[in-house]
Write a protein that holds these residues in place. Structure first.
Motif: not given
Length: 127
Positions: A46-71
């Motif tokens: 969870y990052l790029d919060y507009e303000s706090d948990f009431f505002g817009d944010y970006t949610l990413c799904v990630a891994t600790d390994y390179q799942a595909f080229m160009g990630a």
């Protein structure tokens, strides 16, 4: 020690003002499952919060390994984190976190889905 993560996909949403929030998050995780490997850790970031948990944010799904080229690569920022083990389900744990009076940074929070099935939510704090 900085941890390097590889982004699988991401979405911009809002927990309270986006009627499609559940569908967006569900689709995000469904798409990411094709890269899931046994004994590997997945992350909900969870990052790029507009303000706090009431505002817009970006949610990413990630891994600790390179799942595909160009990630896209992301580093978990060095900051103080309060860690909450998930006891029932992720959404219930988030609702409990929202009720707490934490000095949150709203810089970077993440869920850590461990290979043993346990889940930890890391909340970034101001020092």
């Amino acid at each position: 020690m900085e941890k390097q993560l590889f982004i699988i996909n991401e979405v911009r949403t809002n927990n309270f003002n986006d009627s499609q929030v559940a569908d967006k998050i569900g689709t995000l995780w469904s798409e990411a499952k094709q890269y899931q490997q046994e004994s590997r850790t997945f992350y909900g970031i969870y990052l790029d919060y507009e303000s706090d948990f009431f505002g817009d944010y970006t949610l990413c799904v990630a891994t600790d390994y390179q799942a595909f080229m160009g990630a896209k690569v992301m580093i978990i920022p060095q900051q103080k984190y309060h860690v909450f083990p998930v006891k029932n389900d992720v959404f219930t744990t988030w609702q409990e976190i929202w009720k707490l009076s934490l000095n949150r940074s709203y810089l970077f929070d993440y869920e850590e889905y461990l290979p043993d099935g346990s889940i930890l939510i890391h909340i970034g704090l101001n020092t």
